[in-house]
Structures are given as structure tokens and as C-alpha cells.
Design a protein around this motif. Structure first.
Motif, short mmCIF file in Angstrom:
data_model
loop_
_atom_site.label_atom_id
_atom_site.label_comp_id
_atom_site.label_asym_id
_atom_site.label_seq_id
_atom_site.Cartn_x
_atom_site.Cartn_y
_atom_site.Cartn_z
N TRP A 1 3.87 7.43 3.98
CA TRP A 1 4.29 8.53 3.11
C TRP A 1 4.88 9.62 3.99
O TRP A 1 4.18 10.26 4.77
N ALA A 2 6.19 9.78 3.91
CA ALA A 2 6.89 10.82 4.67
C ALA A 2 7.92 11.44 3.73
O ALA A 2 9.12 11.18 3.83
N SER A 3 7.45 12.26 2.82
CA SER A 3 8.31 12.76 1.74
C SER A 3 9.31 13.80 2.20
O SER A 3 10.30 14.05 1.51
N THR A 4 9.08 14.44 3.35
CA THR A 4 9.98 15.49 3.83
C THR A 4 10.79 15.06 5.05
O THR A 4 11.45 15.89 5.66
N PHE B 1 8.09 6.79 0.53
CA PHE B 1 7.14 7.15 -0.51
C PHE B 1 6.18 6.00 -0.80
O PHE B 1 6.05 5.55 -1.93
N GLY B 2 5.50 5.53 0.22
CA GLY B 2 4.49 4.49 0.02
C GLY B 2 3.13 5.11 -0.20
O GLY B 2 2.65 5.90 0.62
N ILE B 3 2.48 4.77 -1.30
CA ILE B 3 1.20 5.41 -1.65
C ILE B 3 0.00 4.49 -1.41
O ILE B 3 -1.11 4.82 -1.85
N LEU B 4 0.18 3.38 -0.70
CA LEU B 4 -0.96 2.50 -0.44
C LEU B 4 -2.11 3.22 0.26
O LEU B 4 -3.28 3.01 -0.11
N PRO B 5 -1.85 4.09 1.27
CA PRO B 5 -2.98 4.82 1.88
C PRO B 5 -3.75 5.66 0.87
O PRO B 5 -4.98 5.73 0.92
N PHE B 6 -3.04 6.29 -0.08
CA PHE B 6 -3.71 7.11 -1.08
C PHE B 6 -4.52 6.25 -2.04
O PHE B 6 -5.65 6.61 -2.41
N LEU B 7 -3.96 5.12 -2.44
CA LEU B 7 -4.66 4.22 -3.35
C LEU B 7 -5.96 3.71 -2.73
O LEU B 7 -7.03 3.77 -3.34
N LEU B 8 -5.86 3.20 -1.50
CA LEU B 8 -7.04 2.64 -0.85
C LEU B 8 -8.08 3.73 -0.58
O LEU B 8 -9.29 3.49 -0.75
N THR B 9 -7.63 4.90 -0.18
CA THR B 9 -8.57 6.00 0.06
C THR B 9 -9.31 6.38 -1.21
O THR B 9 -10.53 6.60 -1.20
N SER B 10 -8.59 6.46 -2.34
CA SER B 10 -9.24 6.79 -3.61
C SER B 10 -10.24 5.73 -4.02
O SER B 10 -11.34 6.04 -4.49
N VAL B 11 -9.87 4.45 -3.82
CA VAL B 11 -10.79 3.36 -4.18
C VAL B 11 -12.03 3.39 -3.29
O VAL B 11 -13.17 3.30 -3.78
N TYR B 12 -11.82 3.52 -1.98
CA TYR B 12 -12.97 3.55 -1.07
C TYR B 12 -13.84 4.78 -1.31
O TYR B 12 -15.07 4.69 -1.28
N GLY B 13 -13.21 5.92 -1.54
CA GLY B 13 -13.97 7.14 -1.78
C GLY B 13 -14.78 7.04 -3.05
O GLY B 13 -15.96 7.43 -3.09
N MET C 1 -9.99 17.74 -0.64
CA MET C 1 -8.89 18.21 0.20
C MET C 1 -9.42 19.08 1.34
O MET C 1 -8.87 19.10 2.44
N MET C 2 -10.53 19.79 1.09
CA MET C 2 -11.09 20.67 2.11
C MET C 2 -11.87 19.90 3.17
O MET C 2 -12.01 20.40 4.30
N VAL C 3 -12.38 18.71 2.86
CA VAL C 3 -13.26 18.01 3.81
C VAL C 3 -12.71 16.69 4.31
O VAL C 3 -13.26 16.12 5.25
N ALA C 4 -11.60 16.19 3.72
CA ALA C 4 -11.10 14.86 4.09
C ALA C 4 -10.02 14.91 5.15
O ALA C 4 -9.59 13.86 5.65
N GLY C 5 -9.54 16.09 5.52
CA GLY C 5 -8.51 16.19 6.54
C GLY C 5 -7.10 16.22 5.99
O GLY C 5 -6.19 16.79 6.60
N ASN C 6 -6.87 15.55 4.86
CA ASN C 6 -5.60 15.62 4.13
C ASN C 6 -4.42 15.11 4.94
O ASN C 6 -3.32 15.67 4.89
N ALA C 7 -4.60 14.02 5.68
CA ALA C 7 -3.49 13.37 6.38
C ALA C 7 -3.24 12.01 5.73
O ALA C 7 -4.19 11.30 5.39
N PRO C 8 -1.96 11.61 5.56
CA PRO C 8 -1.64 10.37 4.84
C PRO C 8 -1.86 9.12 5.68
O PRO C 8 -0.93 8.35 5.95
N ASN C 9 -3.09 8.90 6.11
CA ASN C 9 -3.42 7.73 6.93
C ASN C 9 -4.09 6.66 6.08
O ASN C 9 -4.67 6.94 5.04
#
Length: 287
Positions: free
Chosen positions: A54-57, A63-75, A221-229
Motif C-alpha cells: 500500500w503506497a497511495s502517495t 493499493f494492495g490491502i492484503l496487509p490490512f485484511l490479514l491484520t484485521s483478521v488476526y487482530g 491506531m494509537m497502539v498498533a504503530g499504523n504502518a502498512p506492513n
């Protein structure tokens, strides 16, 4: 005659309120579809869902959202693994075994947990859990998926406990009396009679917990670091919700459309989980 008129009026009012609720859900669904599909068509469904960057800028945005999907599922899964057993056993204790003074105090504390704003949970996580994880596991930065899971596990407890207690207390006393009369112990009666009888209510509590875990944004967002890894237990990560919140303020063009696409995916994800749980519940009832 007046009673019938009043009954019809009340019935009509309830029907209107129900239709308003359904209409709001339909409007949200249509709006997300209309706003989210253009970006998916332009980016490509496969690249959008399964792209790992994910590098939108960037000059050449991705715009790959796989890291977000997996993070949400694992979380979500991690929070449920911790929160559901704790909430369930607490609910059984409060509804069946706790002395009245203890029950009153604990219920007040649970209600207090439910009323604490998300930002306060995030602040406590930043000041307490992040340094603890950093010093305990000797990692450079304690902010990551593990702290987010712990915070979410605490945040879902009030929903699970309060709804489960209500469901367990609604079980007819005759069920338990019959079980005890047949020689079952109190614990056997709770877990083999009361809990199965309150299964639908407990499942509803779990669904509420799942919705809270998936939909939370500010605290994680305050505790997870908020990096698209891609997710790692001590890795700085970004959830689907935080991806939307962190970039919406300055987004535009395709980036903004992609954020609406993330919202659409999140919405469909929650619908899928609810539909799956309802399917298994109905199948158990029919069986």
C-alpha cells in the motif's frame, strides 16, 4: 374501539421505525457500493484484495490491502480468543454463582468499562502496554499487533459479559431445578443446562464483540504503530479501519476512492461474519 385504534397506531409507529432502520442500512449499502466500486474497477479486484503493498502517495501508487485484511483478521481472532473465554466465564459466575454484593460491584465496573471512550483505551495502551511489551520481549518498539489484540480484548468484554448475563438470567429456573433434582451438580447444571438454553443470547454477545473488534479505529491506531506492513506479533501494523481514518483527511482522486473501497470491503467482511454465525445458529436449532 379506542383500544384497537391505539393498538394500530402503536403497531404503525413500530413498523415505521423498523422501516427507517432498514432504509438506513440500505442507503449505507448503496452509498458504499457506488463509492467503492470505481476504484476496484480501476485498480483491479485481484490487485486490490491480494496486493501486499500500500503506497497511495507514491509516484506510482499501489493499493494492495492484503496487509490490512490479514491484520484485521488476526487482530479480531486474537481478541476473541482472549476476550470470549474471559467474558463468558465472568458472565456465568455473575449470573449463577456470585454473591449479590460482588455481582453489583462487578456489574458496575463492567458498565464503566463500556462507557470509557476509545481514546482512553488507546492512551492507557500507549502508556502502559507498549512500554511493557518493549521491555518484556526486548523489541525496538512495543507498538504492534500484540498490544492491539490486548486492547481489543479488554474493549469487547463489556458487550460479551452484559449480553451473556442477560441471556443466562432469562433461562427458566425450572430447567435448573430439574437438573439438580436428577443429581447433577451446580456446575454441571450451569454448563450443561443453562448455557445451552442461553446459546442464542451468548452467540449474539459474541457477534457484538466481533463487531466491536473489527470496527474499532481510534484505540488500535494509537497502539498498533499504523504502518502498512504484513502482520507480525511485534510488527507495526495497520487495520482496515485505521487505514481509512489515517488517510481520509488529505486524500483525493483515486486514493480517496480506494479508501471508500476499503470501507466497502470492511462492510462486506462484517456482513459475512454475521451471516456465517447466524447460519450455524439456525442449523443447530433445526438439528
Amino acid at each position: 374501539m379506542k383500544g384497537r385504534v391505539l393498538e394500530r397506531a402503536v403497531h404503525g409507529a413500530f413498523l415505521a421505525l423498523g422501516l427507517v432502520t432498514v432504509g438506513c442500512v440500505l442507503l449505507i449499502t448503496v452509498y458504499l457500493i457506488v463509492s467503492g466500486l470505481p476504484a476496484i474497477r480501476e485498480i483491479g479486484l485481484w490487485e486490490f484484495l491480494f496486493g501486499d503493498t500500500w503506497a497511495s502517495t507514491a509516484a506510482e501508487p499501489k493499493f494492495g490491502i492484503l496487509p490490512f485484511l490479514l491484520t484485521s483478521v488476526y487482530g479480531m481472532a486474537g481478541a476473541m480468543v482472549i476476550g470470549v473465554p474471559v467474558g463468558f466465564f465472568t458472565a456465568v459466575y455473575l449470573s449463577k454463582a456470585a454473591p449479590k454484593p460482588v455481582k453489583t460491584v462487578v456489574e458496575h465496573m463492567v458498565s464503566l468499562l463500556a462507557g470509557i471512550p476509545s481514546v482512553v483505551y488507546g492512551l492507557v495502551g500507549m502508556l502502559v502496554l507498549v512500554p511493557w511489551v518493549r521491555s518484556t520481549f526486548h523489541v525496538p518498539d512495543g507498538a504492534g499487533l500484540l498490544v492491539a489484540i490486548l486492547v481489543l480484548a479488554v474493549m469487547i468484554l463489556p458487550s460479551i459479559i452484559k449480553v451473556s448475563v442477560t441471556a443466562l438470567e432469562a433461562v427458566p429456573r425450572e430447567y435448573e431445578d430439574g437438573s439438580l433434582a436428577l443429581g447433577a451438580t451446580a456446575a454441571e447444571t450451569w454448563f450443561r443446562v443453562s448455557v445451552p438454553a442461553a446459546k442464542s443470547g451468548i452467540a449474539a454477545a459474541v457477534v457484538l464483540g466481533v463487531g466491536r473488534a473489527i470496527g474499532e479505529a481510534t484505540a488500535v491506531m494509537m497502539v498498533a504503530g499504523n504502518a502498512p506492513n504484513l502482520p507480525g506479533l511485534f510488527q507495526s501494523v495497520r487495520f482496515l479501519t485505521t487505514a481509512i481514518v489515517s488517510e481520509m483527511a488529505y486524500s483525493g482522486g483515486l486514493q480517496r476512492q480506494a479508501l471508500f473501497s476499503i470501507a466497502l470491503v470492511l462492510y462486506l467482511f462484517i456482513l459475512l461474519i454475521n451471516a456465517t454465525l447466524n447460519f450455524f445458529l439456525k442449523r443447530d436449532k433445526e438439528g
